[in-house]
Motif scaffolding. Structure first.
Motif, PDB file in Angstrom:
ATOM      1  N   SER A  44       0.834  -1.208   0.000  1.00  0.00           N
ATOM      2  CA  SER A  44       0.000   0.000   0.000  1.00  0.00           C
ATOM      3  C   SER A  44       0.864   1.252   0.000  1.00  0.00           C
ATOM      4  O   SER A  44       0.516   2.252  -0.629  1.00  0.00           O
ATOM      5  CB  SER A  44      -0.946  -0.001   1.197  1.00  0.00           C
ATOM      6  OG  SER A  44      -0.221   0.079   2.402  1.00  0.00           O
ATOM      7  N   GLN A  45       2.003   1.215   0.682  1.00  0.00           N
ATOM      8  CA  GLN A  45       2.911   2.361   0.680  1.00  0.00           C
ATOM      9  C   GLN A  45       3.487   2.583  -0.720  1.00  0.00           C
ATOM     10  O   GLN A  45       3.592   3.714  -1.175  1.00  0.00           O
ATOM     11  CB  GLN A  45       4.041   2.142   1.685  1.00  0.00           C
ATOM     12  CG  GLN A  45       4.976   3.316   1.812  1.00  0.00           C
ATOM     13  CD  GLN A  45       6.075   3.057   2.832  1.00  0.00           C
ATOM     14  OE1 GLN A  45       6.220   1.953   3.343  1.00  0.00           O
ATOM     15  NE2 GLN A  45       6.854   4.068   3.107  1.00  0.00           N
ATOM     16  N   MET A  46       3.846   1.506  -1.415  1.00  0.00           N
ATOM     17  CA  MET A  46       4.362   1.641  -2.774  1.00  0.00           C
ATOM     18  C   MET A  46       3.289   2.203  -3.704  1.00  0.00           C
ATOM     19  O   MET A  46       3.581   3.035  -4.564  1.00  0.00           O
ATOM     20  CB  MET A  46       4.852   0.289  -3.291  1.00  0.00           C
ATOM     21  CG  MET A  46       6.176  -0.135  -2.711  1.00  0.00           C
ATOM     22  SD  MET A  46       6.738  -1.771  -3.203  1.00  0.00           S
ATOM     23  CE  MET A  46       6.285  -1.894  -4.890  1.00  0.00           C
ATOM     24  N   GLN A  47       2.042   1.773  -3.537  1.00  0.00           N
ATOM     25  CA  GLN A  47       0.959   2.296  -4.362  1.00  0.00           C
ATOM     26  C   GLN A  47       0.737   3.777  -4.071  1.00  0.00           C
ATOM     27  O   GLN A  47       0.499   4.567  -4.979  1.00  0.00           O
ATOM     28  CB  GLN A  47      -0.323   1.507  -4.128  1.00  0.00           C
ATOM     29  CG  GLN A  47      -0.280   0.116  -4.700  1.00  0.00           C
ATOM     30  CD  GLN A  47      -1.515  -0.686  -4.356  1.00  0.00           C
ATOM     31  OE1 GLN A  47      -2.302  -0.295  -3.496  1.00  0.00           O
ATOM     32  NE2 GLN A  47      -1.689  -1.823  -5.018  1.00  0.00           N
ATOM     33  N   HIS A  48       0.821   4.155  -2.798  1.00  0.00           N
ATOM     34  CA  HIS A  48       0.651   5.557  -2.416  1.00  0.00           C
ATOM     35  C   HIS A  48       1.769   6.408  -3.003  1.00  0.00           C
ATOM     36  O   HIS A  48       1.525   7.503  -3.501  1.00  0.00           O
ATOM     37  CB  HIS A  48       0.616   5.679  -0.892  1.00  0.00           C
ATOM     38  CG  HIS A  48       0.415   7.073  -0.399  1.00  0.00           C
ATOM     39  ND1 HIS A  48      -0.777   7.746  -0.563  1.00  0.00           N
ATOM     40  CD2 HIS A  48       1.246   7.924   0.229  1.00  0.00           C
ATOM     41  CE1 HIS A  48      -0.666   8.950  -0.052  1.00  0.00           C
ATOM     42  NE2 HIS A  48       0.550   9.086   0.439  1.00  0.00           N
ATOM     43  N   GLU A  49       2.997   5.903  -2.973  1.00  0.00           N
ATOM     44  CA  GLU A  49       4.124   6.640  -3.555  1.00  0.00           C
ATOM     45  C   GLU A  49       3.985   6.736  -5.065  1.00  0.00           C
ATOM     46  O   GLU A  49       4.366   7.727  -5.671  1.00  0.00           O
ATOM     47  CB  GLU A  49       5.447   5.974  -3.193  1.00  0.00           C
ATOM     48  CG  GLU A  49       5.841   6.154  -1.744  1.00  0.00           C
ATOM     49  CD  GLU A  49       7.093   5.388  -1.384  1.00  0.00           C
ATOM     50  OE1 GLU A  49       7.635   4.666  -2.258  1.00  0.00           O
ATOM     51  OE2 GLU A  49       7.529   5.493  -0.233  1.00  0.00           O
ATOM     52  N   GLY A  50       3.427   5.722  -5.697  1.00  0.00           N
ATOM     53  CA  GLY A  50       3.209   5.751  -7.133  1.00  0.00           C
ATOM     54  C   GLY A  50       2.209   6.822  -7.519  1.00  0.00           C
ATOM     55  O   GLY A  50       2.356   7.507  -8.522  1.00  0.00           O
ATOM     56  N   LYS A  51       1.156   6.993  -6.710  1.00  0.00           N
ATOM     57  CA  LYS A  51       0.176   8.036  -6.980  1.00  0.00           C
ATOM     58  C   LYS A  51       0.795   9.412  -6.782  1.00  0.00           C
ATOM     59  O   LYS A  51       0.504  10.337  -7.527  1.00  0.00           O
ATOM     60  CB  LYS A  51      -1.036   7.870  -6.070  1.00  0.00           C
ATOM     61  CG  LYS A  51      -1.873   6.662  -6.423  1.00  0.00           C
ATOM     62  CD  LYS A  51      -3.038   6.506  -5.483  1.00  0.00           C
ATOM     63  CE  LYS A  51      -3.834   5.255  -5.803  1.00  0.00           C
ATOM     64  NZ  LYS A  51      -4.931   5.046  -4.863  1.00  0.00           N
ATOM     65  N   ASP A  52       1.648   9.559  -5.765  1.00  0.00           N
ATOM     66  CA  ASP A  52       2.323  10.834  -5.536  1.00  0.00           C
ATOM     67  C   ASP A  52       3.262  11.165  -6.681  1.00  0.00           C
ATOM     68  O   ASP A  52       3.372  12.317  -7.083  1.00  0.00           O
ATOM     69  CB  ASP A  52       3.104  10.810  -4.221  1.00  0.00           C
ATOM     70  CG  ASP A  52       2.183  10.856  -3.014  1.00  0.00           C
ATOM     71  OD1 ASP A  52       0.980  11.168  -3.179  1.00  0.00           O
ATOM     72  OD2 ASP A  52       2.672  10.581  -1.894  1.00  0.00           O
ATOM     73  N   SER A  53       3.954  10.173  -7.218  1.00  0.00           N
ATOM     74  CA  SER A  53       4.899  10.436  -8.305  1.00  0.00           C
ATOM     75  C   SER A  53       4.163  10.810  -9.585  1.00  0.00           C
ATOM     76  O   SER A  53       4.680  11.543 -10.412  1.00  0.00           O
ATOM     77  CB  SER A  53       5.812   9.232  -8.534  1.00  0.00           C
ATOM     78  OG  SER A  53       5.071   8.150  -9.052  1.00  0.00           O
ATOM     79  N   ASP A  54       2.920  10.308  -9.775  1.00  0.00           N
ATOM     80  CA  ASP A  54       2.129  10.713 -10.934  1.00  0.00           C
ATOM     81  C   ASP A  54       1.804  12.197 -10.862  1.00  0.00           C
ATOM     82  O   ASP A  54       1.866  12.905 -11.856  1.00  0.00           O
ATOM     83  CB  ASP A  54       0.831   9.905 -11.022  1.00  0.00           C
ATOM     84  CG  ASP A  54       1.084   8.451 -11.410  1.00  0.00           C
ATOM     85  OD1 ASP A  54       2.190   8.164 -11.908  1.00  0.00           O
ATOM     86  OD2 ASP A  54       0.169   7.627 -11.207  1.00  0.00           O
ATOM     87  N   HIS A  55       1.466  12.678  -9.679  1.00  0.00           N
ATOM     88  CA  HIS A  55       1.175  14.092  -9.508  1.00  0.00           C
ATOM     89  C   HIS A  55       2.445  14.921  -9.605  1.00  0.00           C
ATOM     90  O   HIS A  55       2.416  16.053 -10.061  1.00  0.00           O
ATOM     91  CB  HIS A  55       0.492  14.340  -8.164  1.00  0.00           C
ATOM     92  CG  HIS A  55      -0.849  13.693  -8.063  1.00  0.00           C
ATOM     93  ND1 HIS A  55      -1.893  14.015  -8.899  1.00  0.00           N
ATOM     94  CD2 HIS A  55      -1.319  12.731  -7.238  1.00  0.00           C
ATOM     95  CE1 HIS A  55      -2.956  13.282  -8.585  1.00  0.00           C
ATOM     96  NE2 HIS A  55      -2.633  12.490  -7.585  1.00  0.00           N
ATOM     97  N   ALA A  56       3.546  14.368  -9.178  1.00  0.00           N
ATOM     98  CA  ALA A  56       4.815  15.095  -9.197  1.00  0.00           C
ATOM     99  C   ALA A  56       5.459  15.066 -10.583  1.00  0.00           C
ATOM    100  O   ALA A  56       6.438  15.757 -10.811  1.00  0.00           O
ATOM    101  CB  ALA A  56       5.772  14.499  -8.170  1.00  0.00           C
ATOM    102  N   SER A  57       4.936  14.269 -11.505  1.00  0.00           N
ATOM    103  CA  SER A  57       5.554  14.167 -12.816  1.00  0.00           C
ATOM    104  C   SER A  57       5.285  15.380 -13.690  1.00  0.00           C
ATOM    105  O   SER A  57       5.883  15.530 -14.745  1.00  0.00           O
ATOM    106  CB  SER A  57       5.093  12.894 -13.529  1.00  0.00           C
ATOM    107  OG  SER A  57       3.708  12.986 -13.794  1.00  0.00           O
ATOM    108  N   THR A  58       4.375  16.265 -13.268  1.00  0.00           N
ATOM    109  CA  THR A  58       4.164  17.488 -14.027  1.00  0.00           C
ATOM    110  C   THR A  58       5.422  18.334 -13.911  1.00  0.00           C
ATOM    111  O   THR A  58       6.040  18.411 -12.857  1.00  0.00           O
ATOM    112  CB  THR A  58       2.952  18.271 -13.483  1.00  0.00           C
ATOM    113  OG1 THR A  58       3.186  18.573 -12.115  1.00  0.00           O
ATOM    114  CG2 THR A  58       1.663  17.478 -13.635  1.00  0.00           C
ATOM    115  N   PRO A  59       5.824  18.958 -15.005  1.00  0.00           N
ATOM    116  CA  PRO A  59       7.087  19.690 -14.977  1.00  0.00           C
ATOM    117  C   PRO A  59       7.025  20.883 -14.026  1.00  0.00           C
ATOM    118  O   PRO A  59       6.054  21.631 -14.023  1.00  0.00           O
ATOM    119  CB  PRO A  59       7.283  20.156 -16.422  1.00  0.00           C
ATOM    120  CG  PRO A  59       5.946  20.051 -17.057  1.00  0.00           C
ATOM    121  CD  PRO A  59       5.173  19.021 -16.293  1.00  0.00           C
TER     122      PRO A  59
END
Length: 89
Positions: A44-59
Motif C-alpha cells: 500500500s505504501q508503494m501504491q501511495h508513492e506511485g500516486k504521488d509520483s504521478d502528480h509530481a511528474s508534471t514539470p
C-alpha cells in the motif's frame, strides 16, 4: 486433476503438524500473520508513492540557470614548473 480434494488437504495438514509439531504451530501462524501484515503495508505504501509520483511528474516551473563567470586563461608561469637538470655521475 488440477483441484485438491478434502483428502489432499487433510494429508497436507497432517504432514504439516508432524513436521512442525503442535507446540511450534501457533508461533509459525503468528509469524506468518506478521509477515503478511508487513507485506500489505509495504504494497500500500508503494501504491501511495506511485500516486504521488504521478502528480509530481508534471514539470516544475522553470528556474533561471545561474551563469558562471568566464574561465580565466592560465598563465604559463603558474602551470609549468622548471625541471631540474639530470645529475651525471
Amino acid at each position: 486433476m488440477g483441484s485438491l480434494s478434502i483428502w489432499h488437504w487433510l494429508i497436507i495438514a497432517v504432514v504439516f503438524v508432524m513436521f512442525f509439531g503442535a507446540k511450534r504451530m501457533p508461533d509459525a501462524a503468528r509469524s506468518l500473520g506478521r509477515s503478511l501484515r508487513i507485506f500489505k503495508s509495504e504494497v500500500s505504501q508503494m501504491q501511495h508513492e506511485g500516486k504521488d509520483s504521478d502528480h509530481a511528474s508534471t514539470p516544475p516551473a522553470q528556474q533561471p540557470v545561474q551563469q558562471l563567470p568566464p574561465a580565466q586563461p592560465a598563465t604559463p608561469s603558474t602551470t609549468q614548473q622548471p625541471q631540474a637538470e639530470p645529475k651525471t655521475l
